[in-house]
Design a protein around this motif. Sequence first.
Motif, PDB file in Angstrom:
ATOM      1  N   ASN A 105       0.848  -1.209   0.000  1.00 33.75           N
ATOM      2  CA  ASN A 105       0.000   0.000   0.000  1.00 33.75           C
ATOM      3  C   ASN A 105       0.878   1.250   0.000  1.00 33.75           C
ATOM      4  O   ASN A 105       0.799   2.095   0.895  1.00 33.75           O
ATOM      5  CB  ASN A 105      -0.936   0.007   1.206  1.00 33.75           C
ATOM      6  CG  ASN A 105      -1.787  -1.254   1.269  1.00 33.75           C
ATOM      7  OD1 ASN A 105      -2.324  -1.689   0.256  1.00 33.75           O
ATOM      8  ND2 ASN A 105      -1.880  -1.846   2.445  1.00 33.75           N
ATOM      9  N   PHE A 106       1.696   1.384  -1.021  1.00 33.75           N
ATOM     10  CA  PHE A 106       2.818   2.319  -1.032  1.00 33.75           C
ATOM     11  C   PHE A 106       2.427   3.781  -0.823  1.00 33.75           C
ATOM     12  O   PHE A 106       3.001   4.463   0.009  1.00 33.75           O
ATOM     13  CB  PHE A 106       3.580   2.181  -2.351  1.00 33.75           C
ATOM     14  CG  PHE A 106       4.839   3.009  -2.408  1.00 33.75           C
ATOM     15  CD1 PHE A 106       5.968   2.613  -1.730  1.00 33.75           C
ATOM     16  CD2 PHE A 106       4.888   4.186  -3.140  1.00 33.75           C
ATOM     17  CE1 PHE A 106       7.131   3.368  -1.768  1.00 33.75           C
ATOM     18  CE2 PHE A 106       6.035   4.947  -3.188  1.00 33.75           C
ATOM     19  CZ  PHE A 106       7.164   4.540  -2.506  1.00 33.75           C
ATOM     20  N   GLY A 107       1.491   4.302  -1.583  1.00 30.94           N
ATOM     21  CA  GLY A 107       1.149   5.722  -1.475  1.00 30.94           C
ATOM     22  C   GLY A 107       2.174   6.582  -2.191  1.00 30.94           C
ATOM     23  O   GLY A 107       2.449   6.396  -3.370  1.00 30.94           O
ATOM     24  N   ALA A 108       2.795   7.529  -1.491  1.00 31.56           N
ATOM     25  CA  ALA A 108       3.761   8.451  -2.084  1.00 31.56           C
ATOM     26  C   ALA A 108       5.127   8.295  -1.424  1.00 31.56           C
ATOM     27  O   ALA A 108       5.228   7.894  -0.261  1.00 31.56           O
ATOM     28  CB  ALA A 108       3.274   9.889  -1.918  1.00 31.56           C
ATOM     29  N   VAL A 109       6.171   8.637  -2.186  1.00 30.73           N
ATOM     30  CA  VAL A 109       7.537   8.507  -1.677  1.00 30.73           C
ATOM     31  C   VAL A 109       7.729   9.296  -0.389  1.00 30.73           C
ATOM     32  O   VAL A 109       8.364   8.834   0.565  1.00 30.73           O
ATOM     33  CB  VAL A 109       8.553   8.971  -2.750  1.00 30.73           C
ATOM     34  CG1 VAL A 109       9.968   9.048  -2.166  1.00 30.73           C
ATOM     35  CG2 VAL A 109       8.525   8.034  -3.953  1.00 30.73           C
ATOM     36  N   GLY A 110       7.173  10.497  -0.319  1.00 32.78           N
ATOM     37  CA  GLY A 110       7.363  11.362   0.846  1.00 32.78           C
ATOM     38  C   GLY A 110       6.859  10.789   2.152  1.00 32.78           C
ATOM     39  O   GLY A 110       7.299  11.224   3.232  1.00 32.78           O
ATOM     40  N   TYR A 111       5.952   9.805   2.089  1.00 37.41           N
ATOM     41  CA  TYR A 111       5.442   9.195   3.313  1.00 37.41           C
ATOM     42  C   TYR A 111       6.545   8.496   4.105  1.00 37.41           C
ATOM     43  O   TYR A 111       6.399   8.260   5.309  1.00 37.41           O
ATOM     44  CB  TYR A 111       4.374   8.150   2.996  1.00 37.41           C
ATOM     45  CG  TYR A 111       3.097   8.672   2.385  1.00 37.41           C
ATOM     46  CD1 TYR A 111       2.799  10.037   2.338  1.00 37.41           C
ATOM     47  CD2 TYR A 111       2.165   7.790   1.842  1.00 37.41           C
ATOM     48  CE1 TYR A 111       1.627  10.495   1.776  1.00 37.41           C
ATOM     49  CE2 TYR A 111       0.985   8.241   1.286  1.00 37.41           C
ATOM     50  CZ  TYR A 111       0.720   9.593   1.247  1.00 37.41           C
ATOM     51  OH  TYR A 111      -0.441  10.044   0.676  1.00 37.41           O
TER      52      TYR A 111
END
Length: 226
Positions: free
Chosen positions: A188-194
């Motif tokens: 559930n990767f989402g965005a790199v910044g997370y």
Amino acid sequence: MTELPFADRTAAGRALAEKLDARDYANPVVYALPRGGVPIALEVAKRLSAPLDLLLVRKIGVPRYEELAAGSVVDGEEPDVIVNEEIVHAARMSSAAFDGAVARALKEIERRRALYLGDANPVAAKGATAILVDDGIATGASMRAAVEAVRRRGPARVVVAVPVSSREAAAEFSELADAFVCVAAPENFGAVGYYYRDFSQLTDDDVIALMRQARALRSEPFPGPK
């Protein structure tokens, strides 16, 4: 086991560098995708005692639908143009329009290379282990173009290396590159910044300072911005 999120890009770069060092690649050269990939790549270059260069990628958008990538221009010893024939055909993009977009992209790449690196010559990939570094991959459009372009330059192998990646991108780049090195590929990767506590955007001055550090470590003169 790596704890996420990373403190910042420097910490992430050190974690990635440790994994790369364990692989003992012959004749490594490191290419950063600016801006976010530069502090990561600097830590890798330090650990591997390798030269560091930038790999500037500019998307060629379809007129009036710039989010559609008709291709990419990738900086290097000889800039490479990657064409997405399917998009060019579907958008009925003329050769004149495409060539004009390529010329504008090349002009911007030249401006950025002069700003970041002055008169320094690009680092050659031929015969080397070319390690392409960014701060993470969600979808990977720029990295995809970078792999294709660097592959044309005759390296012994192409390695894609990032601190964090989506599992879909990890599977894709494990096939596209000769090796894919990643510290973590969460579900559930989402965005790199997370995956960074500090994910501040870098400025042009930040990139210039980091590249000065890279040259100082190798006792190379830094010609400075034009």
